[in-house]
Design an enzyme around this catalytic site. Structure first.
Site, PDB file in Angstrom:
ATOM      1  N   ALA A  72     -30.408  -2.240  21.531  1.00 19.61           N
ATOM      2  CA  ALA A  72     -31.532  -1.490  20.968  1.00 19.61           C
ATOM      3  C   ALA A  72     -32.117  -0.533  21.999  1.00 19.61           C
ATOM      4  O   ALA A  72     -31.909  -0.690  23.199  1.00 19.61           O
ATOM      5  CB  ALA A  72     -32.613  -2.462  20.518  1.00 19.61           C
ATOM      6  N   GLY A 105     -28.382  -5.708  20.381  1.00 26.25           N
ATOM      7  CA  GLY A 105     -28.080  -5.049  19.111  1.00 26.25           C
ATOM      8  C   GLY A 105     -26.652  -4.502  19.074  1.00 26.25           C
ATOM      9  O   GLY A 105     -26.048  -4.391  18.003  1.00 26.25           O
ATOM     10  N   GLU A 145     -31.543 -10.454  24.375  1.00 26.77           N
ATOM     11  CA  GLU A 145     -32.920 -10.279  23.897  1.00 26.77           C
ATOM     12  C   GLU A 145     -33.905 -11.242  24.546  1.00 26.77           C
ATOM     13  O   GLU A 145     -35.066 -10.895  24.777  1.00 26.77           O
ATOM     14  CB  GLU A 145     -32.974 -10.461  22.375  1.00 26.77           C
ATOM     15  CG  GLU A 145     -32.373  -9.318  21.582  1.00 26.77           C
ATOM     16  CD  GLU A 145     -30.861  -9.409  21.413  1.00 26.77           C
ATOM     17  OE1 GLU A 145     -30.232 -10.238  22.102  1.00 26.77           O
ATOM     18  OE2 GLU A 145     -30.313  -8.645  20.611  1.00 26.77           O
ATOM     19  N   GLU A 173     -24.619  -7.317  18.037  1.00 26.49           N
ATOM     20  CA  GLU A 173     -24.908  -7.588  16.619  1.00 26.49           C
ATOM     21  C   GLU A 173     -24.172  -6.580  15.721  1.00 26.49           C
ATOM     22  O   GLU A 173     -23.670  -6.939  14.659  1.00 26.49           O
ATOM     23  CB  GLU A 173     -26.419  -7.536  16.365  1.00 26.49           C
ATOM     24  CG  GLU A 173     -27.142  -8.717  17.004  1.00 26.49           C
ATOM     25  CD  GLU A 173     -28.643  -8.681  16.793  1.00 26.49           C
ATOM     26  OE1 GLU A 173     -29.265  -7.708  17.246  1.00 26.49           O
ATOM     27  OE2 GLU A 173     -29.187  -9.606  16.166  1.00 26.49           O
TER      28      GLU A 173
END
Ligand code: NAI
Length: 703
Positions: free
Chosen positions: A63, A104, A127, A107
């Protein structure tokens, strides 16, 4: 199509290259570009399979951290819904992972049905390091891919694992032969999938993620690990998300994960950890020095003194593959130093962290010598001899004679004046302080002490080399104790005073460890050595000892030879590793209170916390005002990485901002009035704090 994506159609394949340098952070514009490209490929009947890859190699580091806590974080297309949409595409998606797939980024790869990585790829869900949990399916899809236990361990560690480990766990289906071959082999994989009419997503490897685990697995896991989490929120939220993965259907699990993620994102702890993340990046910036300043070459290093610090310092360079000459006065000391280094490496071999071959490679990089002539070609020399000015000055005079022009001459002094040391050589511009922390081969913090005369390229080069050996360098100006130890001073003083006023050492320490500090003041002094603390304070007495009660208890313990853990007695008694309270210390404190006319009373925990932290914060703000610290964030990094201040509180400066600067100021003033003469002397709000509050500022910065 957006220039954030390169879209290519090749013989039945859509290749979607993510092109947002440097790390393909999944900001809103990139998310929008990815989903557009995937929709286009999904709708194009010529496309039979889709490959997602990093256009410039690197897949995605996750992210865009600057979006967290703002509306952009969930601006459409938000990552969770976008990834759900990817999983609904009826064509196989292959993630070709170059270099990194983190957070992310991983992911995104998990939302693809198939994954291939280059041999040096690293993946992980990092994270937790930001006080968050994976919020885009990581906590739900990973357990279904590799089982609940492995997923939990990976998510809670926040660690990056290599490609081979990722393949063994089942995160990667394949490892490409080389980075260059990654895309070709991803294509070949996609064609195989097409030719055998593989489904868009293979069946879940672990449809029941908790299969094979005892029913009370999560409860036991929590009981076992919770003490280490202290008051951190994120690990607990991860556990709840994993519980959902084990109990709920995917769709409901994803909804639960999202709610938990939002809770984490809004938390103070995550805000603090994000502050730390940005502070680390900022710390590398040196105001007034261009980022592209030409650096000096550092290929050969020398360390003077093979004691506790010198040995550890030398190991850092050997670990990074840089040859180091280690100089001692006597053969015996040199042999002892080298033997000690070997012992450290042997422990790493025993723990499986290093092979015997690597041990020998590192030892080969270390060259012991008794002759200064061997230092003539060193690019960087770090002095770590006894903490005595005359000795250090003598060493620097010799270095001035033997070292080549342009060599950087560094001192590891912890309490002496770097400018005074620099004044002994004909080239003070080449002198700098490199204050390593003990154990020097382990501790990440490095205070880089910029002297009056230190040349900009010397500073920039040492910052760079510090990074190369895996340290976190923070710039400090010259003053007694630099950033960390200078702040330690009032903090230690206040703790001593509290004991005179009626607190037991264990009460003071307990309040601090309840705040999640690694250690209380007195345990720390016992570990570091009451003698060390005394000698430093003694050397600096002229500037610190304004009143008689000043650390008297510590001084009496010193006089009694109670140096702490190493003598089995200090503020506490030690039996092996066990710490016990010592009523003798309490009796000493009682006697001293009478002698010094310090009234004793039961101490309230809140008062202990306030007083220890307010003096720490006050001193930190003063350091910023003096320009010793460049930024409040630098102070936080020093205290988190050198003194065990909890990262999830963001460091003492961030903590003060969270409390409210006006409240900190009011608190300091309150104790100034409440503590009589002592308060008048030691609870003086620093002018910058007063100015900040008067100006209505909420952030600590120089004004
Ligand atoms: P140490 O006593 O373990 O090692 C000093 C070494 O220097 C000894 O092996 C000694 O033989 C050698 N030595 C002394 N004079 C020398 C000379 N003229 N030429 C060559 N070698 C010489 O001391 P330690 O703890 O390693 O400290 C070294 C320096 O690091 C000191 O300035 C200290 O303040 C600083 N420091 C120490 C920290 C600690 O936690 N121990 C932390 C940060 C800095």
């Amino acid at each position: 199509m957006s220039d954030l994506i390169h879209y290519r159609l090749e013989d039945g394949l859509a290749l979607i290259g993510l092109a947002r340098p440097p790390v393909n952070a999944l900001s809103q514009p990139l998310r929008a570009a990815i989903i557009d490209a995937c929709e286009r490929a999904a709708a194009d009947t010529r496309v039979q399979a889709i490959i997602l890859h990093g256009e410039h190699g690197l897949f995605s580091a996750g992210a865009d951290i600057s979006e967290f806590g703002s509306d952009a974080s969930f601006a459409e297309p938000d990552l969770p819904s976008m990834l759900v949409r990817l999983t609904e595409i009826h064509k196989p998606l292959v993630a070709a992972i170059g270099k990194l797939a983190l957070g992310g980024g991983l992911e995104l790869a998990l939302a693809c049905g198939y994954r291939v990585g280059e041999p040096s790829a690293r993946v992980g869900l990092s994270e937790i390091n930001l006080g968050l949990l994976p919020g885009a399916g990581g906590t739900q899809r990973l357990p279904r891919l590799i089982g609940a236990e492995s997923a939990l361990n990976l998510i809670l560690s926040g660690a990056q694992i290599n490609a081979e480990r990722a393949r063994m766990l089942g995160i990667l289906d394949r490892i490409a032969t080389s980075a260059d071959q990654l895309l070709d082999e991803a294509r070949a994989y996609a064609y195989e999938l097409i030719s055998c009419s593989a489904p868009a997503r293979p069946a879940e490897a672990w449809p029941e993620p908790a299969e094979g685990l005892p029913d009370d697995f999560l409860t036991r896991y929590r009981a076992e690990h919770e003490p280490r989490w202290k008051s951190r929120l994120a690990p607990r939220l991860v556990l709840s998300a994993l519980e959902a993965a084990c109990l709920l259907p995917l769709e409901e699990g994803l909804a639960r994960e999202l709610a938990l993620f939002k809770q984490a994102e809004a938390s103070r702890q995550s805000k603090a950890l994000r502050h730390v993340f940005f502070a680390e990046r900022e710390a590398a910036r040196i105001p007034g020095i261009e980022a592209d300043i030409p650096l000096r070459k550092v290929d050969k290093v020398a360390v003077i003194g093979a004691g506790t610090m010198g040995g550890g310092i030398a190991m850092n360079f050997a670990n990074a593959g840089i040859p180091v000459a280690l100089l001692e006065l006597k053969g015996e000391a040199l042999d002892r130093g080298l033997m000690q280094i070997r012992k450290h490496y042997e422990i790493s071999v025993k723990r499986g962290k290093m092979t015997t071959e690597q041990l020998e490679q590192r030892m080969d990089l270390l060259f012991g010598t008794l002759d200064y002539a061997d230092l003539s070609d060193a690019d960087l020399v770090i002095e770590a001899v006894f903490e005595k000015l005359e000795i250090k000055q003598q060493v620097f005079r010799t270095l001035d004679e033997v070292c080549k022009p342009g060599a950087i001459l560094a001192t590891n002094t912890s309490s002496l004046d770097v400018d005074v040391i620099a004044a002994t050589v004909s080239r003070p511009q080449d002198v700098i302080g490199l204050h390593f922390f003990s154990p020097a081969n382990v501790m990440r913090l490095l205070e880089v002490v910029r002297g009056k005369a230190t040349a900009p390229d010397v500073l920039a080069t040492t910052m760079k080399i510090a990074k190369r050996i895996g340290k976190l360098p923070v710039i400090s100006g010259v003053c007694f104790g630099f950033i960390g130890n200078r702040m330690l001073e009032p903090y230690v003083r206040e703790a001593h005073r509290l004991v005179l006023e009626g607190a037991a050492p264990a009460q003071v320490d307990g309040v601090l460890t309840d705040l999640d500090l690694n250690m209380g003041v007195f345990s720390m002094l016992d570990l570091a050595g009451i003698d060390v603390n005394f000698l430093i304070r003694d050397a600096n007495r002229a500037t610190t000892a304004h009143d008689e009660s000043y650390c008297r208890l510590g001084e009496e313990l010193y006089a009694m030879g109670r140096y702490g853990q190493k003598t089995g007695r200090g503020f506490y008694l030690y039996e092996g590793r066990n710490r016990k309270d010592d009523h003798e210390v309490v009796a000493m404190a009682e006697r001293l209170s009478v002698e010094l006319q310090v009234p004793r009373r039961p101490m309230d925990d809140q008062e202990i916390l306030d007083r220890c932290l307010f003096v720490l914060i006050n001193e930190g703000i003063q350091l910023l005002d003096e320009g010793i610290a460049l930024r409040a964030g630098d102070i936080d990094l020093v205290w988190i990485n050198g003194y065990g201040f909890p990262a999830h509180l963001g460091g003492p400066m961030h903590y003060a901002e969270q409390l409210g600067l006006d409240k900190v100021l009011a608190g300091i003033q309150r104790y100034r009035h409440a503590l009589g003469e002592y308060g008048e002397m030691w609870f003086q709000p620093t002018p910058l704090l007063e100015r900040l509050v008067a100006a209505g500022r909420t952030r600590i910065e120089r004004i």
